[in-house]
Design an enzyme around this catalytic site. Structure first.
Site, PDB file in Angstrom:
ATOM      1  N   GLU A 172       0.830  -1.202   0.000  1.00  0.00           N
ATOM      2  CA  GLU A 172       0.000   0.000   0.000  1.00  0.00           C
ATOM      3  C   GLU A 172       0.862   1.249   0.000  1.00  0.00           C
ATOM      4  O   GLU A 172       1.896   1.305   0.650  1.00  0.00           O
ATOM      5  CB  GLU A 172      -0.894   0.016   1.243  1.00  0.00           C
ATOM      6  CG  GLU A 172      -1.990  -1.025   1.206  1.00  0.00           C
ATOM      7  CD  GLU A 172      -2.833  -0.961   2.471  1.00  0.00           C
ATOM      8  OE1 GLU A 172      -2.991   0.133   3.028  1.00  0.00           O
ATOM      9  OE2 GLU A 172      -3.329  -2.008   2.887  1.00  0.00           O
ATOM     10  N   HIS A 174      -4.395   6.854   0.176  1.00  0.00           N
ATOM     11  CA  HIS A 174      -3.714   5.569   0.217  1.00  0.00           C
ATOM     12  C   HIS A 174      -4.283   4.647  -0.844  1.00  0.00           C
ATOM     13  O   HIS A 174      -5.339   4.906  -1.402  1.00  0.00           O
ATOM     14  CB  HIS A 174      -3.765   4.937   1.613  1.00  0.00           C
ATOM     15  CG  HIS A 174      -5.104   4.391   2.006  1.00  0.00           C
ATOM     16  ND1 HIS A 174      -6.133   5.183   2.467  1.00  0.00           N
ATOM     17  CD2 HIS A 174      -5.574   3.126   2.024  1.00  0.00           C
ATOM     18  CE1 HIS A 174      -7.182   4.417   2.744  1.00  0.00           C
ATOM     19  NE2 HIS A 174      -6.875   3.172   2.486  1.00  0.00           N
ATOM     20  N   HIS A 216      -5.253   0.731  -2.324  1.00  0.00           N
ATOM     21  CA  HIS A 216      -5.666  -0.625  -1.984  1.00  0.00           C
ATOM     22  C   HIS A 216      -5.094  -1.557  -3.042  1.00  0.00           C
ATOM     23  O   HIS A 216      -5.006  -1.178  -4.205  1.00  0.00           O
ATOM     24  CB  HIS A 216      -7.200  -0.741  -1.981  1.00  0.00           C
ATOM     25  CG  HIS A 216      -7.839  -0.178  -0.746  1.00  0.00           C
ATOM     26  ND1 HIS A 216      -9.203  -0.115  -0.574  1.00  0.00           N
ATOM     27  CD2 HIS A 216      -7.297   0.331   0.386  1.00  0.00           C
ATOM     28  CE1 HIS A 216      -9.474   0.415   0.617  1.00  0.00           C
ATOM     29  NE2 HIS A 216      -8.338   0.706   1.208  1.00  0.00           N
ATOM     30  N   ASP A 271      -9.492   2.757   7.987  1.00  0.00           N
ATOM     31  CA  ASP A 271      -9.514   3.942   7.124  1.00  0.00           C
ATOM     32  C   ASP A 271     -10.408   5.022   7.730  1.00  0.00           C
ATOM     33  O   ASP A 271     -10.047   6.193   7.788  1.00  0.00           O
ATOM     34  CB  ASP A 271     -10.049   3.591   5.732  1.00  0.00           C
ATOM     35  CG  ASP A 271      -9.104   2.685   4.960  1.00  0.00           C
ATOM     36  OD1 ASP A 271      -7.934   2.571   5.361  1.00  0.00           O
ATOM     37  OD2 ASP A 271      -9.551   2.101   3.957  1.00  0.00           O
TER      38      ASP A 271
HETATM   39 ZN    ZN Z   1      -7.874   1.454   3.019  1.00  0.00          ZN
END
Ligand code: ZN
Length: 131
Positions: free
Chosen positions: A25, A70, A72, A83
């Site tokens: 990530e 961010h 995935h 999150d």
């Molecule tokens: Zn996430």
């Protein structure tokens, strides 16, 4: 501060970084200037591990940002519980990028996890004058 949008170059940088980090990530904080998101503060010390990037982002000291970003590893771009905890902590614009990391594969959420518009703007960056 009212956010008008995100600079196209900044979005492209995010997509490129997410692509190159996958399946790890990518995570960072969004910084705005004059209401336009133009910078990403990348998590220091990102390395291959099972540690969730969002959790590490959450632990960054003195978080002050327009929001977060961010990636995935898959196509699912729904925010997880971790999150949502991060979203509620800083800013009101939270981008999640999913595979295949194209200009269509990102979504912006507000701090409650509701989808929100984030216009992509063509911004002229001021060039530093050479001395
Ligand atoms: Zn996430």
């Amino acid at each position: 501060m009212q956010i008008k949008g995100i600079a196209r170059d900044t979005l492209d940088f995010i997509l490129e970084a997410s692509r190159s980090m996958a399946p790890e990530e990518f995570a960072g904080l969004l910084q705005e200037k004059n209401g336009i998101i133009t910078e990403v503060l990348i998590l220091p010390g990102t390395e291959s591990s099972d540690t969730n990037a969002v959790l590490r982002l959450y632990m960054m000291p003195n978080i002050k940002a327009a929001g977060s970003v961010h990636s995935h590893p898959g196509q699912n771009r729904r925010p997880s519980n971790a999150d949502l905890r991060l979203f509620s902590k800083t800013g009101n614009y939270h981008i999640i990028v999913g595979s295949p990391y194209s200009r269509q594969s990102w979504t912006c959420y507000d701090r409650e996890g509701n989808i929100r518009e984030l216009p992509v703007l063509d911004v002229e960056f001021e060039e530093e004058e050479e001395v």
